[in-house]
Design a protein around this motif. Structure first.
Motif, PDB file in Angstrom:
ATOM      1  N   ALA A 188       0.901  -1.242  -0.243  1.00 31.38           N
ATOM      2  CA  ALA A 188       0.145   0.038   0.034  1.00 31.38           C
ATOM      3  C   ALA A 188       0.962   1.154   0.106  1.00 31.38           C
ATOM      4  O   ALA A 188       0.640   2.186  -0.661  1.00 31.38           O
ATOM      5  N   GLY A 189       1.712   1.225   0.853  1.00 35.06           N
ATOM      6  CA  GLY A 189       2.640   2.524   1.033  1.00 35.06           C
ATOM      7  C   GLY A 189       2.266   3.456   1.758  1.00 35.06           C
ATOM      8  O   GLY A 189       0.835   3.472   2.242  1.00 35.06           O
ATOM      9  N   LYS A 190       2.843   4.586   2.091  1.00 27.33           N
ATOM     10  CA  LYS A 190       2.142   5.713   2.964  1.00 27.33           C
ATOM     11  C   LYS A 190       0.931   6.329   2.036  1.00 27.33           C
ATOM     12  O   LYS A 190       1.413   6.844   0.997  1.00 27.33           O
ATOM     13  N   ASP A 191      -0.145   6.420   2.808  1.00 22.84           N
ATOM     14  CA  ASP A 191      -1.431   7.123   2.426  1.00 22.84           C
ATOM     15  C   ASP A 191      -1.576   6.455   0.776  1.00 22.84           C
ATOM     16  O   ASP A 191      -2.365   7.004   0.047  1.00 22.84           O
ATOM     17  N   GLY A 192      -1.167   5.061   0.624  1.00 21.54           N
ATOM     18  CA  GLY A 192      -1.444   4.435  -0.665  1.00 21.54           C
ATOM     19  C   GLY A 192      -0.691   4.905  -2.017  1.00 21.54           C
ATOM     20  O   GLY A 192      -1.175   4.620  -3.051  1.00 21.54           O
ATOM     21  N   LYS A 193       0.480   5.371  -1.704  1.00 22.40           N
ATOM     22  CA  LYS A 193       1.113   5.970  -2.699  1.00 22.40           C
ATOM     23  C   LYS A 193       1.935   4.872  -3.752  1.00 22.40           C
ATOM     24  O   LYS A 193       1.836   5.011  -4.791  1.00 22.40           O
ATOM     25  N   ALA A 197       1.102   4.188  -7.507  1.00 21.80           N
ATOM     26  CA  ALA A 197       2.130   4.040  -8.403  1.00 21.80           C
ATOM     27  C   ALA A 197       2.179   2.867  -9.450  1.00 21.80           C
ATOM     28  O   ALA A 197       2.522   2.885 -10.508  1.00 21.80           O
ATOM     29  N   ILE A 198       1.960   1.853  -8.866  1.00 19.52           N
ATOM     30  CA  ILE A 198       1.771   0.484  -9.335  1.00 19.52           C
ATOM     31  C   ILE A 198       0.658   0.547 -10.462  1.00 19.52           C
ATOM     32  O   ILE A 198       0.803   0.088 -11.682  1.00 19.52           O
ATOM     33  N   GLU A 199      -0.569   1.024  -9.967  1.00 16.64           N
ATOM     34  CA  GLU A 199      -1.410   1.464 -10.932  1.00 16.64           C
ATOM     35  C   GLU A 199      -1.266   2.424 -12.077  1.00 16.64           C
ATOM     36  O   GLU A 199      -1.722   1.758 -13.399  1.00 16.64           O
ATOM     37  N   VAL A 207      -6.764  -3.648  -5.690  1.00 17.59           N
ATOM     38  CA  VAL A 207      -7.596  -3.847  -4.490  1.00 17.59           C
ATOM     39  C   VAL A 207      -7.091  -4.473  -3.548  1.00 17.59           C
ATOM     40  O   VAL A 207      -6.687  -5.665  -3.764  1.00 17.59           O
ATOM     41  N   LEU A 208      -6.700  -4.014  -2.354  1.00 16.55           N
ATOM     42  CA  LEU A 208      -6.061  -4.682  -1.283  1.00 16.55           C
ATOM     43  C   LEU A 208      -7.250  -5.074  -0.287  1.00 16.55           C
ATOM     44  O   LEU A 208      -7.535  -4.045   0.413  1.00 16.55           O
ATOM     45  N   ALA A 209      -7.640  -6.429  -0.264  1.00 16.58           N
ATOM     46  CA  ALA A 209      -8.527  -6.782   0.724  1.00 16.58           C
ATOM     47  C   ALA A 209      -8.029  -7.844   1.801  1.00 16.58           C
ATOM     48  O   ALA A 209      -7.995  -8.935   1.465  1.00 16.58           O
ATOM     49  N   ASP A 210      -7.462  -7.228   2.781  1.00 15.83           N
ATOM     50  CA  ASP A 210      -6.765  -7.889   3.898  1.00 15.83           C
ATOM     51  C   ASP A 210      -5.692  -8.836   3.177  1.00 15.83           C
ATOM     52  O   ASP A 210      -4.697  -8.195   2.718  1.00 15.83           O
TER      53      ASP A 210
END
Length: 256
Positions: A188-193, A197-199, A207-210
């Motif tokens: 995920a990175g900090k604040d989803g960065k 970036a990968i996207e 989507v990260l679901a657990d």
């Protein structure tokens, strides 16, 4: 000298010869033409001429035929039921005014949200023209149930080369406790960065679901995003992954 008897003709003989009919020759050279045969052959010629008139040839010499006529087919209703997870029921209710128009107007399906069964039910109708409309609608609703936005999931209805791949962190490396949490944090990175970036680099949606990871995109793009995520799970620093993504993104720009 009297004349030969063979050449002598009496008036009675001439009348009898004219009254008797001529013999018919049954040889193979004669062809009997019937009126029905003539009419059938004329009808076939007209059909061939009409077909030749309908067929046209374009500039490249390829035949062009008129479109086929629509034939009335018997309608057989097919149904699909997509179960919605409990944590996606509330987002489904809020996004429902935006979800059903593509299914009803674009795919010509009959859709309803069954709140009691926590599912979305779809059915074909007599207005459904696409044979794969029901499968496309199911993929669209499943994508939303996995956590993708409605705008991203609508791309499954408009494009045919999009897929969804799902895998778990434990499929790459067996991690437990804090190690598992740190691996998810690296993705995920900090604040989803890092995820963003990968996207952006791979032109996908993640989507990260657990412990589960869902990737939406093309076949090659999914491969690029999966390689980056697997590197992060295995412990690669984010800086190294960013460098690889820049290289891949520049190659993709040159390719297109």
């Amino acid at each position: 000298m009297p004349a030969p008897t063979a050449l002598l003709r009496r008036p009675e003989d001439l009348a009898e010869a004219q009254a008797t009919p001529l013999p018919q020759d049954n040889g193979d050279d004669d062809i009997m033409v019937d009126a029905t045969v003539t009419a059938a052959s004329g009808q076939q010629n007209t059909q061939v001429q009409s077909r030749d008139a309908e067929m046209r040839i374009d500039e490249e010499g390829r035949p062009k035929f008129p479109p086929a006529k629509e034939v009335a087919r018997k309608h057989i209703a097919e149904t699909r039921k997509v179960l919605i997870p409990p944590h996606r029921i509330t987002p489904l209710k809020s996004a429902w005014p935006k979800m059903y128009p593509p299914l009803v107007e674009h795919l010509k399906l009959q859709v309803r949200m069954n709140v009691k069964a926590r599912a979305v039910e779809m059915r074909t109708s007599k207005f459904t023209t696409d044979s794969g409309a029901l499968q496309k609608g199911e993929d669209f609703v499943k994508a939303f149930s996995l956590g993708f936005d409605v705008d991203d999931a609508i791309a499954l209805l408009r494009l045919d080369d999009l897929y969804i791949e799902t895998f778990e962190v434990k499929d790459v490396k067996t991690l437990n406790g804090e190690h598992l949490g740190r691996a998810i944090g690296r993705i995920a990175g900090k604040d989803g960065k890092t995820k963003f970036a990968i996207e952006n680099a791979s032109r996908t949606r993640v989507v990260l679901a657990d412990q589960k990871i869902h990737i939406l995109g093309g076949f090659r793009n999914i491969h690029i995003a999966r390689e980056a995520i697997c590197s992060l799970i295995l412990g690669s620093p984010p800086g190294k992954v960013y460098g690889n993504l820049r290289t891949v993104a520049s190659r993709m720009k040159e390719r297109f």
